[in-house]
Design a protein around this motif. Sequence first.
Motif, mmCIF file in Angstrom:
data_model
loop_
_atom_site.group_PDB
_atom_site.id
_atom_site.type_symbol
_atom_site.label_atom_id
_atom_site.label_comp_id
_atom_site.label_asym_id
_atom_site.label_seq_id
_atom_site.Cartn_x
_atom_site.Cartn_y
_atom_site.Cartn_z
ATOM 1 N N ILE A 1 -14.964 37.280 -15.679
ATOM 2 C CA ILE A 1 -13.506 37.225 -15.897
ATOM 3 C C ILE A 1 -12.959 36.423 -14.732
ATOM 4 N N ILE B 1 -7.350 35.536 -11.964
ATOM 5 C CA ILE B 1 -6.112 35.418 -12.751
ATOM 6 C C ILE B 1 -5.427 34.078 -12.517
ATOM 7 N N PHE C 1 -0.610 38.567 -18.750
ATOM 8 C CA PHE C 1 -1.015 39.564 -17.747
ATOM 9 C C PHE C 1 -1.506 40.838 -18.430
ATOM 10 N N ASN C 2 -0.729 41.255 -19.430
ATOM 11 C CA ASN C 2 -1.097 42.482 -20.142
ATOM 12 C C ASN C 2 -2.483 42.347 -20.760
ATOM 13 N N ALA C 3 -2.725 41.192 -21.391
ATOM 14 C CA ALA C 3 -4.020 40.963 -22.044
ATOM 15 C C ALA C 3 -5.136 40.940 -20.998
ATOM 16 N N TYR C 4 -4.849 40.291 -19.897
ATOM 17 C CA TYR C 4 -5.865 40.165 -18.837
ATOM 18 C C TYR C 4 -6.264 41.550 -18.306
ATOM 19 N N THR C 5 -5.246 42.383 -18.068
ATOM 20 C CA THR C 5 -5.566 43.724 -17.533
ATOM 21 C C THR C 5 -6.318 44.546 -18.579
ATOM 22 N N GLN C 6 -5.956 44.334 -19.832
ATOM 23 C CA GLN C 6 -6.657 45.072 -20.891
ATOM 24 C C GLN C 6 -8.122 44.630 -20.958
ATOM 25 N N SER D 1 -9.799 43.440 -18.490
ATOM 26 C CA SER D 1 -10.459 43.993 -17.306
ATOM 27 C C SER D 1 -10.880 45.436 -17.549
ATOM 28 N N GLY D 2 -9.944 46.188 -18.176
ATOM 29 C CA GLY D 2 -10.258 47.582 -18.493
ATOM 30 C C GLY D 2 -11.419 47.662 -19.480
ATOM 31 N N ARG E 1 -13.691 45.504 -19.941
ATOM 32 C CA ARG E 1 -14.917 45.078 -19.282
ATOM 33 C C ARG E 1 -15.572 46.276 -18.591
ATOM 34 N N MET E 2 -14.725 47.057 -17.921
ATOM 35 C CA MET E 2 -15.270 48.225 -17.211
ATOM 36 C C MET E 2 -15.811 49.257 -18.190
#
Lengths: 565, 360
Positions: free
Chosen positions: B259, B262, B278-283, B285-286, B288-289
């Motif tokens: 990833i 940003i 941003f929202n999509a990116y954080t989602q 990231s989540g 991914r974890m």
Amino acid sequence: MKEVYFKNIIIADTVKHTARFQDFQKGLNVITSTDNHVGKSSLIKSLYYSLGAEVKFDGVWDKNSKIYITTIQVDEQEYKVARLQKNFAIFKDEELILLTNSVGHDLASKMEEIFSFAIYLADKNEKKVKLAPPALTYMPYYIDQDKGWSDLYGSFDGLDQFTKAERKKSLYYHLRIYTRYTIEQMAKRDELKEKLDTLKKSEAELRITINALSNELNNIVPADSVEELQRNISLPKEKITDLVKKIGNLRNEIQELESSISQSEHQLSIIREYKKIKDDKGTVGVPEHTCPRCGYNFDEELYETVRTNYNISNEDYLTQQVEYIVSTLKERLAKREELYVQLSKQLQDVEKSYDESEDAYNVYLRGKGLQESLNRFSLALKDNVFNQHEIAEEIKDIDKELRKLPNKKEIENIYIGYVRLNIMGLGAWNASYDGTIKLLQPIKAQGSLASKIILAQCIGLFQTMAAKSSTVTKFPLVIDSPRGNEASDTSSRDILETISKIDSLPQVILATVHFEKFVTDDIKASKVTVLNDKNKLLNEKDYQDHQSIIEDTFELLKSFAMTRK
Amino acid sequence: MTGTKKKKAIAIDTSSGSMAFNRFEMQISQVLHMAIELYDTRDFLFVLDHYDDITLFDDASNPQVVSYYQMKTSDEHILFSTALKDDWITKLYIQQEKSDWLVKELGLITNCPVHISISKVEAKDKKSVTVILDKEKTPFVSFREEIISKIKGDIAEKSNISIDDVDLSKMVHIKTTLSIERHRDIVEKELTDFLNDKYSSISVDSVKTIFSTLIALLTKKQSVENLDENAVFDKVRAKKGISRSDLDKVISRSMLISIPDINAIVPHFAEDELLNMFNAYTQISGDRMKKDIVLENLILSLDEEMQQLKIEKDETVAFYVRRISESVRNKDRYLSAIRDEMYIRVLGTCVFINKMRVRQ
């Protein structure tokens, strides 16, 4: 000048089939008897009654049960006027030219047309000049036995719609001081004066208002700042709209940012949760991706190892990234919030200034309103003053026109002269009468002198008419019992002689007892009718002689009356 | 920590367990270190702890040539006498006797210099000869005669062969650049440098992933125990081996699923899209974890789609990714339903950036 005189009268009782036919001549016609209660007065009263006047008949005389058909000559034209109660028919020769029950309007108008004379007086109820009923025309030409000798010009009944003073003004018509035109002019002048008064009142009010408005306007925004005011008021309006829009958008942005932050923080908590799980385990997990039998690493398993290790190795990295996003969002949020506060403050300020501008603008508008009102009132004042001037001019013109009329004073002096001579001629002069003779205020005398004074004034009017108003229409003078109040023979002679000498009128019809006693060379009548049968004024013979006209006319008026009920 | 202390600690504990653990750890680093060195020159297959501590073949599928290495560690230094006494040299030497493949090299790898001290028995004063092996690589044949004789004698004696038959030509001492304390850091640095040389734009997360994956793989290979000494090569290779090809797969996959930072994503989105991005990116990231399977499948779909549909000349990344995302969404309506357009576009942008990095 027109001359009117009675040619004859038929008084008929259609129930009793009795009638009286009485004809008259020009000049002096005397109805006489040797005794009373023979019907002289009833006959005399019937004359002008038949032409539309109201008189008070004797109690035994039932005027309503009778039909009256009077033939009058107006110059060369003969007219028949028939009356049954309140219903009238007028024939010109044999032609019916009027059938009415309206004395005040139809009959009066037709009479004006026939006589070329009418009187216009101010109606005391309607407060306007209107055509007076025909009785006013006849007023100076009838002296009633009962009422006329105590109150000159008070012989007719039913004239209460005009004041006494107004009624007496009708004399001016007979003297040509007043005509329809002049009275209209006077009425117009009165109306104009009334208007002028109203305008003056209005002018005073306008001046007070204008003065008040001017004082008020002195404290209001000067006119040259109007555009600026309008600009000031419109600018903040636009600015407020713009700010409200911006603030709205900002609020949305803030909400979106808050939602994004919350979402990012949620994801951050997921990432941290995984980190915590890993930290709790305390070891780097190496998943079993190898075939337990042969130990072969399948690609997919290799990739799974990569994925696992990505997470293991990069929680911090991802945490940083998301934290960076959160902090970026928070920074943005802080900026937006700051901007929001700034804009809200700006909005507040602009709204305040808008309020102030609006106040100023409202003051301006009020001022403008006041100015407009002031302008309007000033214009009204200008109009008012102009109208006043116009009206004053008009009144002046009317006054000028009216001044051309025969001079009242001069005519009155002539009148006074004649009356004075007449009273002297009748031997009734008294120094105390000096200065009391007035056209509109006839002198009243007591006792045996009363008839002479009345007669002197009555004749004085006709003499004045002859002297100053040769063109006015003249009517027959009808006098009932001038020798009342126990007049002596001398007095009677003087009275009769005076009457017989009236030459300015086309006809005089006189009712008096014992006329024969006084017939001399000086006292000659054109026609003398002697009535001797008590209560037999109407008789069957006259009815039969005139039955056709009586009954035809009666039917006409009766059927007309029926249709009007 | 001194070597003595360490030894004492070992004595207290379970024999040489701790020492062995240190060596195993370091051995893994050493394999990675060697793999990095070899990567650009030839194919390879390392086998850990089976034929020897480290066995290196020249070919992963059909090996012809092999090298065997013993890995020895110490906190301070190693005495050559120990090497002889503990049969390190002999064990290494006999590999060329029993090897099924042509032996290229027989190496003793140490983390510290090796001290050789031999007394001259024929001399009256019994003078001793001392040599310190501290070069990166020292062939045994380059040793002094006395030392060679000593080694040959030891080998001949223990292997029960003639001293004249002992051939030390393939034997080498290798002083590794890794240290006990920092071998992981050092090899990670080496890997990072290596990756950065090859992929100048490689991201930090990819490097970390590659490193930890490789360490994990090597650890696993090394820890598989109890393989029959005569186990067939394929089985040994599968359970204990790691090849150049494995390294490639780890690198490429690690780079694919990266990833990106940003700030590398932002330029490909319009200002008014940033919040959603941003929202999509954080989602992502989540996800991914969580090792979200949808995310994994989506990455592969995007990768596959990008292989099919290439970026046009003059086409912006934003436009291209939008095109790819549309295509992926159209092909898999289920994906479209569970992940919104922005999510797929952001992920597509990540994949595109990663692919660009691999190409460099």
